[in-house]
Every structure is written in C-alpha cells, then in structure tokens.
Write a protein that holds these residues in place. Structure first.
Motif, PDB file in Angstrom:
ATOM      1  N   TRP A 119       0.868  -1.302   0.022  1.00 33.61           N
ATOM      2  CA  TRP A 119      -0.024   0.017  -0.084  1.00 33.61           C
ATOM      3  C   TRP A 119       0.913   1.280  -0.089  1.00 33.61           C
ATOM      4  CZ3 TRP A 119       0.022   3.470   3.958  1.00 33.61           C
ATOM      5  CH2 TRP A 119      -1.026   4.512   3.945  1.00 33.61           C
ATOM      6  N   PHE A 120       1.805   1.430   0.692  1.00 32.00           N
ATOM      7  CA  PHE A 120       2.759   2.398   0.966  1.00 32.00           C
ATOM      8  C   PHE A 120       3.295   2.430  -0.318  1.00 32.00           C
ATOM      9  CE2 PHE A 120       7.216   4.122   1.505  1.00 32.00           C
ATOM     10  CZ  PHE A 120       6.737   5.267   2.237  1.00 32.00           C
ATOM     11  N   ILE A 121       3.993   1.616  -0.934  1.00 36.07           N
ATOM     12  CA  ILE A 121       4.728   1.731  -2.277  1.00 36.07           C
ATOM     13  C   ILE A 121       3.758   2.263  -3.517  1.00 36.07           C
ATOM     14  CG2 ILE A 121       5.883   0.508  -4.102  1.00 36.07           C
ATOM     15  CD1 ILE A 121       7.029  -1.194  -2.011  1.00 36.07           C
ATOM     16  N   HIS A 122       2.431   1.672  -3.516  1.00 37.10           N
ATOM     17  CA  HIS A 122       1.467   2.187  -4.307  1.00 37.10           C
ATOM     18  C   HIS A 122       1.214   3.563  -4.089  1.00 37.10           C
ATOM     19  CE1 HIS A 122      -1.983   2.243  -7.065  1.00 37.10           C
ATOM     20  NE2 HIS A 122      -2.703   2.439  -6.050  1.00 37.10           N
ATOM     21  N   LEU A 123       1.235   4.083  -2.993  1.00 35.43           N
ATOM     22  CA  LEU A 123       0.907   5.418  -2.576  1.00 35.43           C
ATOM     23  C   LEU A 123       1.917   6.213  -3.127  1.00 35.43           C
ATOM     24  CD1 LEU A 123      -1.055   7.414  -1.208  1.00 35.43           C
ATOM     25  CD2 LEU A 123       0.276   6.951   0.912  1.00 35.43           C
ATOM     26  N   VAL A 124       3.109   5.913  -2.826  1.00 38.06           N
ATOM     27  CA  VAL A 124       4.590   6.729  -3.086  1.00 38.06           C
ATOM     28  C   VAL A 124       4.673   6.858  -4.784  1.00 38.06           C
ATOM     29  CG1 VAL A 124       6.851   6.725  -2.990  1.00 38.06           C
ATOM     30  CG2 VAL A 124       5.738   6.448  -1.096  1.00 38.06           C
ATOM     31  N   THR A 125       4.284   5.658  -5.236  1.00 35.85           N
ATOM     32  CA  THR A 125       4.283   5.662  -6.844  1.00 35.85           C
ATOM     33  C   THR A 125       3.390   6.726  -7.404  1.00 35.85           C
ATOM     34  OG1 THR A 125       5.042   3.379  -6.690  1.00 35.85           O
ATOM     35  CG2 THR A 125       4.460   4.224  -8.748  1.00 35.85           C
ATOM     36  N   LYS A 126       2.401   6.725  -6.882  1.00 34.40           N
ATOM     37  CA  LYS A 126       1.295   7.392  -7.468  1.00 34.40           C
ATOM     38  C   LYS A 126       1.531   9.025  -7.275  1.00 34.40           C
ATOM     39  CE  LYS A 126      -3.870   8.522  -7.156  1.00 34.40           C
ATOM     40  NZ  LYS A 126      -5.135   7.868  -6.342  1.00 34.40           N
ATOM     41  N   GLN A 127       1.979   9.073  -6.247  1.00 34.83           N
ATOM     42  CA  GLN A 127       2.285  10.533  -5.830  1.00 34.83           C
ATOM     43  C   GLN A 127       3.598  11.246  -6.441  1.00 34.83           C
ATOM     44  OE1 GLN A 127       0.781  13.000  -3.926  1.00 34.83           O
ATOM     45  NE2 GLN A 127      -0.752  11.436  -3.325  1.00 34.83           N
ATOM     46  N   LEU A 128       4.470  10.387  -6.767  1.00 36.13           N
ATOM     47  CA  LEU A 128       5.581  10.680  -7.715  1.00 36.13           C
ATOM     48  C   LEU A 128       5.472  10.798  -9.176  1.00 36.13           C
ATOM     49  CD1 LEU A 128       8.656   8.890  -5.805  1.00 36.13           C
ATOM     50  CD2 LEU A 128       7.927  11.224  -5.684  1.00 36.13           C
ATOM     51  N   MET A 129       4.559   9.831  -9.692  1.00 40.25           N
ATOM     52  CA  MET A 129       4.324   9.793 -11.114  1.00 40.25           C
ATOM     53  C   MET A 129       3.156  10.667 -11.594  1.00 40.25           C
ATOM     54  SD  MET A 129       6.535   7.597 -12.150  1.00 40.25           S
ATOM     55  CE  MET A 129       7.366   8.088 -10.930  1.00 40.25           C
ATOM     56  N   LEU A 130       2.415  11.394 -10.598  1.00 43.20           N
ATOM     57  CA  LEU A 130       1.468  12.158 -10.788  1.00 43.20           C
ATOM     58  C   LEU A 130       2.008  13.351 -11.835  1.00 43.20           C
ATOM     59  CD1 LEU A 130      -1.641  12.552 -10.686  1.00 43.20           C
ATOM     60  CD2 LEU A 130      -1.111  13.766  -8.454  1.00 43.20           C
ATOM     61  N   PRO A 131       2.931  14.041 -11.478  1.00 43.19           N
ATOM     62  CA  PRO A 131       3.268  15.468 -12.058  1.00 43.19           C
ATOM     63  C   PRO A 131       4.100  14.920 -13.473  1.00 43.19           C
ATOM     64  CG  PRO A 131       4.717  15.170 -10.250  1.00 43.19           C
ATOM     65  CD  PRO A 131       3.770  14.051 -10.127  1.00 43.19           C
ATOM     66  N   LEU A 132       4.446  13.707 -13.652  1.00 46.54           N
ATOM     67  CA  LEU A 132       5.348  13.248 -14.761  1.00 46.54           C
ATOM     68  C   LEU A 132       4.409  12.937 -16.147  1.00 46.54           C
ATOM     69  CD1 LEU A 132       8.059  11.335 -12.829  1.00 46.54           C
ATOM     70  CD2 LEU A 132       7.970  13.444 -13.769  1.00 46.54           C
ATOM     71  N   ASN A 133       4.971  12.934 -17.124  1.00 46.80           N
ATOM     72  CA  ASN A 133       4.421  12.395 -18.361  1.00 46.80           C
ATOM     73  C   ASN A 133       4.709  11.153 -18.374  1.00 46.80           C
ATOM     74  OD1 ASN A 133       3.594  15.188 -19.002  1.00 46.80           O
ATOM     75  ND2 ASN A 133       5.534  15.487 -20.269  1.00 46.80           N
ATOM     76  N   LYS A 134       4.112  10.322 -19.460  1.00 50.53           N
ATOM     77  CA  LYS A 134       4.425   8.806 -19.761  1.00 50.53           C
ATOM     78  C   LYS A 134       5.838   8.590 -19.952  1.00 50.53           C
ATOM     79  CE  LYS A 134       0.033   7.355 -21.382  1.00 50.53           C
ATOM     80  NZ  LYS A 134      -0.789   6.618 -22.161  1.00 50.53           N
ATOM     81  N   GLY A 135       6.464   9.607 -20.465  1.00 46.27           N
ATOM     82  CA  GLY A 135       8.103   9.199 -20.775  1.00 46.27           C
ATOM     83  C   GLY A 135       8.730   9.120 -19.388  1.00 46.27           C
ATOM     84  N   GLY A 136       8.265   9.772 -18.170  1.00 48.95           N
ATOM     85  CA  GLY A 136       8.973   9.813 -17.183  1.00 48.95           C
ATOM     86  C   GLY A 136       8.647   8.646 -16.204  1.00 48.95           C
ATOM     87  N   HIS A 137       7.525   7.754 -16.717  1.00 56.28           N
ATOM     88  CA  HIS A 137       7.097   6.853 -15.835  1.00 56.28           C
ATOM     89  C   HIS A 137       8.190   5.638 -15.812  1.00 56.28           C
ATOM     90  CE1 HIS A 137       2.676   7.743 -16.004  1.00 56.28           C
ATOM     91  NE2 HIS A 137       3.524   8.833 -15.639  1.00 56.28           N
TER      92      HIS A 137
END
Length: 227
Positions: free
Chosen positions: A49-67
């Motif tokens: 759950w924590f990894i999913h939450l962190v990933t969502k927060q970090l990838m939110l401002p990024l474009n698909k190329g940054g994923h």
C-alpha cells in the motif's frame, strides 16, 4: 565536550574496516520480501500500500516518458526513508548525515535527468536557460544566472538533506544531554526538557520522512523539465 556531539556523524569502523556499506544494506533486510502466496500478511500488505501510494504521488506530475523512472525513484524514496528513520534510534549511524553520500546520490541522478533532456529534446532543455520575452541586453546575464542555478541543483539537494538531518540529530543530543545532567540537580526542569525532547523526536520523525520525499520529488520535477 563539543567534539563529542559530532562523534555520532563519524563513519563507524571495525578493525579499520568501514561499516557504512552494512548500514546502507541493513535497512533493506528489514523490508518483507514478496511471496507467492495469494494472501499476504499485514506487513507485506502495508508495504504494498505504501509503495503504491508513493508511486502514485511521484508519477502524478510526470508525463508517460517519465514513468520509466518509477522503479528508481520509488526505490530511492524507500531507501532514504528507512535510513532516516532508523538513524533516529539510539546507538545507530545515519549515512544520510554525510554530505559525500548525499552528493553521490544527487549528482548522478541530476546528471541523468539533464542528459535525458539533452538527448530527447535539446532545444527545449536549452530553452530553459533563457525565459521567453527577455530583453536583448539582459540575455547574457540571464543565461549565466540560469546556468549557475542549473549547476547548483545537485549541491542544493545534497546540502538540504544533510543539513536538516544533522541539525535534528544535534538538537536531540543537546537536549538529551541537558535532561540527564539536570535530573539530579533540578528534576522539574529535567522533566520539562524531557517533554521537549519527546516533542522534538516526533518532529524529527516527520522531518526524516519529509526530507526523503522532498529529495525524490525534486528529482522527479527536474526529470519533468527534461522529458
């Protein structure tokens, strides 16, 4: 007495062998490893759950190329978070209080984001050095200022993390020393300082978590500028 306060930031050694590598790898041993079972235990579920939450927060401002950087950023976030929190325990060493380690993390990752931008979109990356609509006489000065601000980013990343954690550890040691010293002389004042120490420890737990998040978040923002 003053020198003793800084002994906690000295790299530990055993028989002349530095133990920094062990202090870096030990936090990863505490994390539960995934299994093939359909139903996991509570600790593994909490970690996912924590990894999913962190990933969502970090990838939110990024474009698909940054994923593509999700694994690196989340792993770095987990490493910094565990090291910072374990460093608050008594008789432990915090590697992130060393500027050399923080710079070793900040500089290659910042350089990777910069080279990614220069490879994929060189015109846009170089365009960040000159704001749009700049008057012609100010162009050389602004390019110089923006270049310096660009090159100082990894230094700011490393110094920010080091300074915040070092200041917190020093404050905790100072107040804890005052608490034990005042206990036989002024028990009431010692109890008051112990309460302040408890509040400061809670604050430092928050600082340890926030600084790990800010370090990785700024890297993701630098990456967003270059993708």
């Amino acid at each position: 007495m003053i020198l003793n306060f800084f002994d906690q930031f000295t790299s530990p050694c055993l028989l002349g062998i530095p133990l920094v590598l062990i202090s870096l790898l030990f936090p990863t041993l505490l994390l539960p490893s995934p299994t093939n079972r359909w139903i996991t235990n509570r600790l593994s579920a909490l970690q996912l759950w924590f990894i999913h939450l962190v990933t969502k927060q970090l990838m939110l401002p990024l474009n698909k190329g940054g994923h593509k950087w999700a694994l690196i950023l989340v792993s770095l976030m987990t490493l910094l978070l565990t090291i910072n929190l374990l460093g608050l325990l008594p008789y432990t060493f915090t590697p992130t209080t060393q500027l050399s380690m923080n710079m070793a993390l900040a500089f290659p990752l910042w350089l990777a984001t910069l080279l990614t931008g220069l490879r994929n979109q060189p015109t846009t990356s170089l365009g960040h050095l000159l704001p749009e609509g700049t008057p012609t006489p100010l162009i050389p000065a602004l390019i110089l200022i923006e270049t310096i601000s660009l090159l100082i980013r990894p230094l700011a990343l490393g110094v920010r993390l080091t300074a915040n954690l070092t200041a917190g550890h020093l404050l905790i040691q100072l107040i804890s020393t005052a608490t034990t010293t005042l206990l036989p002389i002024l028990p009431t004042v010692s109890a008051l300082t112990a309460l302040i120490l408890l509040l400061l420890t809670i604050l430092e737990i928050a600082v340890a978590m926030i600084q790990a998040y800010v370090f990785v978040l700024l890297l993701s923002l630098y990456l967003q500028e270059n993708i």
